[in-house]
Design an enzyme around this catalytic site. Structure first.
Site, mmCIF file in Angstrom:
data_model
loop_
_atom_site.group_PDB
_atom_site.id
_atom_site.type_symbol
_atom_site.label_atom_id
_atom_site.label_comp_id
_atom_site.label_asym_id
_atom_site.label_seq_id
_atom_site.Cartn_x
_atom_site.Cartn_y
_atom_site.Cartn_z
ATOM 1 N N CYS A 124 -32.881 -1.978 -29.155
ATOM 2 C CA CYS A 124 -33.455 -2.211 -30.489
ATOM 3 C C CYS A 124 -33.733 -3.688 -30.692
ATOM 4 O O CYS A 124 -32.862 -4.522 -30.433
ATOM 5 C CB CYS A 124 -32.462 -1.793 -31.564
ATOM 6 S SG CYS A 124 -32.393 -0.038 -31.824
ATOM 7 N N HIS B 57 -31.730 10.664 -27.893
ATOM 8 C CA HIS B 57 -30.546 9.828 -28.149
ATOM 9 C C HIS B 57 -29.438 10.695 -28.744
ATOM 10 O O HIS B 57 -29.472 11.056 -29.912
ATOM 11 C CB HIS B 57 -30.924 8.701 -29.110
ATOM 12 C CG HIS B 57 -29.936 7.571 -29.145
ATOM 13 N ND1 HIS B 57 -28.663 7.644 -28.619
ATOM 14 C CD2 HIS B 57 -30.047 6.307 -29.644
ATOM 15 C CE1 HIS B 57 -28.041 6.492 -28.800
ATOM 16 N NE2 HIS B 57 -28.861 5.658 -29.419
ATOM 17 N N GLY C 283 -29.100 -3.546 -19.873
ATOM 18 C CA GLY C 283 -29.434 -3.971 -21.222
ATOM 19 C C GLY C 283 -29.422 -5.486 -21.331
ATOM 20 O O GLY C 283 -30.424 -6.166 -21.108
ATOM 21 N N ARG C 284 -28.232 -6.029 -21.604
ATOM 22 C CA ARG C 284 -28.147 -7.462 -21.865
ATOM 23 C C ARG C 284 -28.551 -8.302 -20.656
ATOM 24 O O ARG C 284 -29.152 -9.369 -20.813
ATOM 25 C CB ARG C 284 -26.739 -7.815 -22.339
ATOM 26 C CG ARG C 284 -26.469 -7.280 -23.737
ATOM 27 C CD ARG C 284 -25.014 -7.162 -24.039
ATOM 28 N NE ARG C 284 -24.366 -6.137 -23.239
ATOM 29 C CZ ARG C 284 -23.106 -5.752 -23.394
ATOM 30 N NH1 ARG C 284 -22.366 -6.304 -24.327
ATOM 31 N NH2 ARG C 284 -22.586 -4.815 -22.633
ATOM 32 N N HIS D 247 -23.620 7.148 -29.343
ATOM 33 C CA HIS D 247 -23.334 6.007 -30.220
ATOM 34 C C HIS D 247 -23.115 6.356 -31.692
ATOM 35 O O HIS D 247 -23.343 5.527 -32.570
ATOM 36 C CB HIS D 247 -24.429 4.930 -30.093
ATOM 37 C CG HIS D 247 -24.606 4.442 -28.684
ATOM 38 N ND1 HIS D 247 -25.682 3.715 -28.252
ATOM 39 C CD2 HIS D 247 -23.810 4.598 -27.579
ATOM 40 C CE1 HIS D 247 -25.561 3.441 -26.957
ATOM 41 N NE2 HIS D 247 -24.422 3.978 -26.521
ATOM 42 N N GLN E 38 -37.272 6.463 -26.148
ATOM 43 C CA GLN E 38 -36.030 7.068 -26.627
ATOM 44 C C GLN E 38 -36.265 7.557 -28.058
ATOM 45 O O GLN E 38 -36.527 6.752 -28.959
ATOM 46 C CB GLN E 38 -34.866 6.069 -26.613
ATOM 47 C CG GLN E 38 -33.530 6.754 -26.954
ATOM 48 C CD GLN E 38 -32.373 5.796 -27.119
ATOM 49 O OE1 GLN E 38 -32.476 4.816 -27.863
ATOM 50 N NE2 GLN E 38 -31.261 6.071 -26.468
ATOM 51 N N PRO F 280 -32.604 1.428 -23.490
ATOM 52 C CA PRO F 280 -33.199 1.239 -24.814
ATOM 53 C C PRO F 280 -32.538 0.063 -25.545
ATOM 54 O O PRO F 280 -31.313 -0.032 -25.580
ATOM 55 C CB PRO F 280 -32.887 2.561 -25.527
ATOM 56 C CG PRO F 280 -32.690 3.547 -24.417
ATOM 57 C CD PRO F 280 -32.072 2.779 -23.297
ATOM 58 N N TYR G 85 -24.811 8.349 -33.537
ATOM 59 C CA TYR G 85 -26.008 8.709 -34.288
ATOM 60 C C TYR G 85 -26.083 10.235 -34.453
ATOM 61 O O TYR G 85 -25.177 10.954 -34.061
ATOM 62 C CB TYR G 85 -27.250 8.085 -33.631
ATOM 63 C CG TYR G 85 -27.159 6.567 -33.623
ATOM 64 C CD1 TYR G 85 -26.948 5.872 -34.816
ATOM 65 C CD2 TYR G 85 -27.216 5.828 -32.445
ATOM 66 C CE1 TYR G 85 -26.828 4.496 -34.838
ATOM 67 C CE2 TYR G 85 -27.086 4.436 -32.456
ATOM 68 C CZ TYR G 85 -26.894 3.786 -33.660
ATOM 69 O OH TYR G 85 -26.756 2.414 -33.687
#
Ligand SMILES: Cc1cc2nc3c(=O)[nH]c(=O)nc-3n(C[C@H](O)[C@H](O)[C@H](O)COP(=O)(O)O)c2cc1C
Length: 380
Positions: A25, A177, A336-337, A180, A99, A23, A182
């Site tokens: 953002c 999720h 991800g990256r 992190h 997600q 995921p 959250y």
């Protein structure tokens, strides 16, 4: 024969390979609605051959967004707007996952490319953040409202509604999720949860809210849809959530209807940072960011529970990804990256691993031309 490019069936969904888009953002939604950028962004990964493409953290209620520009699925209009993206991913033979998220006390912040600072109450786009306890993330963050039991129950229902909408618009995998820092992670960690009612205290009570969400979502979506849960496997802080806690949670998540644990870490006090090991010894920042630094978490969950696990974090090299799957360290790898840098990473990795010599994994629109390119390249 490549293990990375072998299929995996979980419940009623078959992933064509083990490469997952983590995921990500994009902070580009308007009122939670996806924009053309989201279509271009997510569709490129499906064209690029990732077997499972996750949306970014998608908020179940407006207050659950990390930033005012985060995606949402708290109404039918948002679900209708995301459906063309889901349809496109499927048309490429790939699987679309969503997600579902609530940012909790880490909501109401600016996007990273606008400074990532919390939006405080004097900011016109801010809102009241919520959490298990009235404890801010860190200095400079807003004071969360401590959720009442009836508000907790409403959020369980909001997760359920969002999950139903996700199924209705065609998603074939859902991830909750729980990482992190959250909302769900903030209930799990003793650093952020200091409640004295049945939702706080010992491990069993701190796990109550995430497990309630999981059971309710599983009941709502039926038996066919794979359900993932993203954990922060460790807080990396003295007195915080540990890897042993993650094993206990995962065992209970299995009973609650989870199929795959997605093993990330950190984030309870701001950006994911790793300051200490579980035994309290210092952990150097540099070693924490080494390739595959979170793979051991995925391996432990896989080894000690009945669940499948997903590894994530600085997975860069095709051979590294292949060996994670081959060595049974995890069932899936999420990028991800690296996949933002190269959305065609899976197709390129298949070339590197000699798993697709004839470009059969490429979309037919590209295959014939890329094939010719290869002939020309070989003749030079
Ligand atoms: C731009 C960006 C956005 C992210 N958004 C999310 C998100 O929405 N949900 C989430 O669980 N993690 C998010 N993450 C974390 C990634 O999913 C991933 O776990 C992390 O980047 C480590 O993997 P990598 O080393 O391959 O980038 C984000 C990371 C980046 C770089």
């Amino acid at each position: 024969m490549s293990d990375l490019f072998s299929s995996l069936t979980i419940r009623g969904t078959t992933l064509p390979n083990r490469v997952v888009v983590s995921p990500l953002c994009m902070y580009s939604a308007i009122d939670g609605m996806p924009q053309p950028f989201h279509f271009a962004h997510l569709s490129s990964f499906a064209r690029g051959g990732a077997g499972l493409v996750f949306t970014e953290a998608t908020a179940i209620v407006p207050q659950g967004r990390i930033t005012p520009q985060c995606l949402g699925i708290w109404n039918d209009q948002q679900a209708a707007a995301i459906k063309p993206i889901v349809d496109f991913i499927k048309s490429m033979g790939m699987v679309a996952g969503i997600q579902l998220a609530h940012a909790g006390r880490k909501a109401s912040t600016a996007a990273p490319f606008h400074g990532a600072k919390p939006l405080l109450s004097d900011h016109p786009d801010s809102w009241q953040v919520v959490g298990p306890s009235a404890l801010p993330v860190a200095e400079g963050f807003p004071m969360p409202h401590e959720l009442s039991v009836s508000e907790i129950n409403e959020l369980v229902s909001a997760f359920v509604d969002a999950a139903k909408r996700s199924i209705d618009c065609g998603f074939e995998v859902i991830e909750l999720h729980g990482a992190h820092g959250y909302l769900m992670h903030s209930f799990l960690s003793p650093i952020s949860n200091q409640r004295t009612d049945e939702y706080g205290g010992d491990l069993t009570q701190r796990m109550r809210f995430p497990l309630e969400v999981t059971r309710a979502v599983r009941a709502a979506i039926g038996d066919d849809i794979p359900l993932f849960f993203r954990i922060s496997a460790i807080d990396g802080l003295q007195g915080g959530w540990t890897l042993d806690d993650s094993v206990v949670l995962s065992q209970q998540l299995a009973d609650a209807g989870i199929d795959v644990v997605d093993c990330s870490s950190g984030g309870i006090q701001g950006a994911p940072r790793f300051r200490i090991n579980d035994d309290g010894s210092p952990l150097k920042q540099s070693s924490a960011r080494e390739p595959g630094f979170q793979v051991p978490y995925a391996q432990r969950i896989k080894d000690e529970t009945s669940l499948k696990s997903m590894a994530v974090g600085v997975i860069i090299d095709p051979h590294q990804a292949e060996s994670i799957i081959k060595n049974n360290e995890a069932d899936l790898v999420a990028l991800g990256r690296e996949i933002m840098y190269d959305p065609f990473w899976p197709l390129h990795a298949a070339q590197t691993l000699n798993a697709d010599p004839d470009f059969d994994l490429w979309p037919p629109q590209y295959k014939w031309a890329v094939d010719r390119r290869e002939q020309i390249r070989k003749q030079r």
